[in-house]
Design a protein around this motif. Structure first.
Motif, short mmCIF file in Angstrom:
data_model
loop_
_atom_site.label_atom_id
_atom_site.label_comp_id
_atom_site.label_asym_id
_atom_site.label_seq_id
_atom_site.Cartn_x
_atom_site.Cartn_y
_atom_site.Cartn_z
N LEU A 61 -49.81 10.14 -6.31
CA LEU A 61 -48.41 10.39 -6.00
C LEU A 61 -48.18 11.88 -5.75
O LEU A 61 -48.98 12.72 -6.15
CB LEU A 61 -47.51 9.91 -7.14
CG LEU A 61 -47.61 8.43 -7.51
CD1 LEU A 61 -46.65 8.12 -8.65
CD2 LEU A 61 -47.33 7.55 -6.31
N ASN A 63 -46.27 13.75 -7.23
CA ASN A 63 -46.15 14.46 -8.50
C ASN A 63 -47.51 14.67 -9.18
O ASN A 63 -47.58 15.17 -10.30
CB ASN A 63 -45.19 13.73 -9.45
CG ASN A 63 -45.68 12.35 -9.84
OD1 ASN A 63 -46.82 11.97 -9.58
ND2 ASN A 63 -44.80 11.57 -10.46
N ASN A 123 -40.54 0.91 -6.32
CA ASN A 123 -40.01 2.10 -5.66
C ASN A 123 -39.62 3.17 -6.67
O ASN A 123 -39.86 4.36 -6.45
CB ASN A 123 -38.82 1.76 -4.77
CG ASN A 123 -39.24 1.08 -3.48
OD1 ASN A 123 -40.38 1.20 -3.04
ND2 ASN A 123 -38.32 0.34 -2.88
N ASN A 124 -39.04 2.77 -7.79
CA ASN A 124 -38.67 3.72 -8.83
C ASN A 124 -39.91 4.36 -9.44
O ASN A 124 -39.95 5.57 -9.67
CB ASN A 124 -37.83 3.02 -9.90
CG ASN A 124 -37.34 3.99 -10.94
OD1 ASN A 124 -36.73 5.00 -10.63
ND2 ASN A 124 -37.62 3.68 -12.20
N THR A 126 -42.88 4.79 -8.11
CA THR A 126 -43.70 5.57 -7.17
C THR A 126 -42.89 6.57 -6.34
O THR A 126 -43.48 7.35 -5.60
CB THR A 126 -44.43 4.64 -6.19
OG1 THR A 126 -43.46 3.89 -5.44
CG2 THR A 126 -45.38 3.71 -6.92
N SER A 127 -41.57 6.54 -6.44
CA SER A 127 -40.68 7.36 -5.61
C SER A 127 -40.82 7.03 -4.12
O SER A 127 -40.58 7.87 -3.26
CB SER A 127 -40.91 8.86 -5.84
OG SER A 127 -40.63 9.19 -7.17
N SER A 129 -39.91 4.19 -0.87
CA SER A 129 -38.75 3.42 -0.44
C SER A 129 -39.21 2.23 0.40
O SER A 129 -38.77 2.06 1.53
CB SER A 129 -37.75 4.29 0.31
OG SER A 129 -38.39 4.92 1.41
N ASP A 153 -45.48 9.21 1.95
CA ASP A 153 -45.01 9.98 0.81
C ASP A 153 -46.07 10.17 -0.26
O ASP A 153 -45.83 10.81 -1.27
CB ASP A 153 -43.79 9.30 0.16
CG ASP A 153 -42.59 9.32 1.08
OD1 ASP A 153 -42.53 10.21 1.94
OD2 ASP A 153 -41.73 8.45 0.93
#
Length: 158
Positions: A61, A63, A123-124, A126-127, A129, A153
């Motif tokens: 990810l 992050n 989605n939450n 992994t950020s 959409s 992303d």
């Protein structure tokens, strides 16, 4: 069954068909060999169905979290009518520990926006959409996210 080197760790997956579980193990790679750090089980991996598809992919990810995605879809048509779908995300921490980062599943056939809850959770976590069409394509048609989604992303390593 599966292995992947991630940074200084080797991650393996071993299927125990008698117990119907998949065990992921992490090993620290050293100058003298490898030493086991951690393991985590995914229970009830293979369900009773006419068709089943299970895919693994490695995700990093934005992050910096390093994840292993296990995506599975089952389809029943000879003795019933329905689809089952699940996603598990396992995190490999910087110390080599394996944590369950996200896990959800659903089953059904023909319900309106059946993927709403699993999609929101994924989605939450992994950020991303991913939209309803992408999830329903995986759920109904078996075109899994790991095969079809443009992961712009995040970095996708298979």
């Amino acid at each position: 069954m599966y292995w992947k080197k991630i940074d200084d760790y080797l991650v393996t997956a071993d299927l125990d068909s008698n117990a119907n579980k998949l065990t992921f193990n992490s090993y620290k790679i050293t100058d003298t060999g490898v030493e086991k750090v951690d393991s985590i089980d995914i229970e009830d991996l293979i369900v009773f169905a006419d068709e089943i598809k299970i895919l693994f992919s490695n995700l990093e990810l934005n992050n910096g979290k390093k994840l292993i995605m296990i995506e599975s879809r089952s389809f029943t048509y000879t003795f019933g009518d329905g689809v089952g779908y699940s996603i598990d995300l396992l995190e490999l921490t910087s110390s080599g520990k394996l944590n369950s980062y996200f896990s959800d599943e659903l089953a059904g056939s023909g319900d309106a926006d059946i993927t709403k809850t699993i999609r929101a959770g994924f989605n939450n976590a992994t950020s991303l959409s991913c939209n309803q069409d992408q999830f329903e394509n995986a759920f109904y048609d078996g075109n899994m996210l790991t095969e079809t989604v443009n992961y712009s992303d995040l970095i996708l390593r298979i």
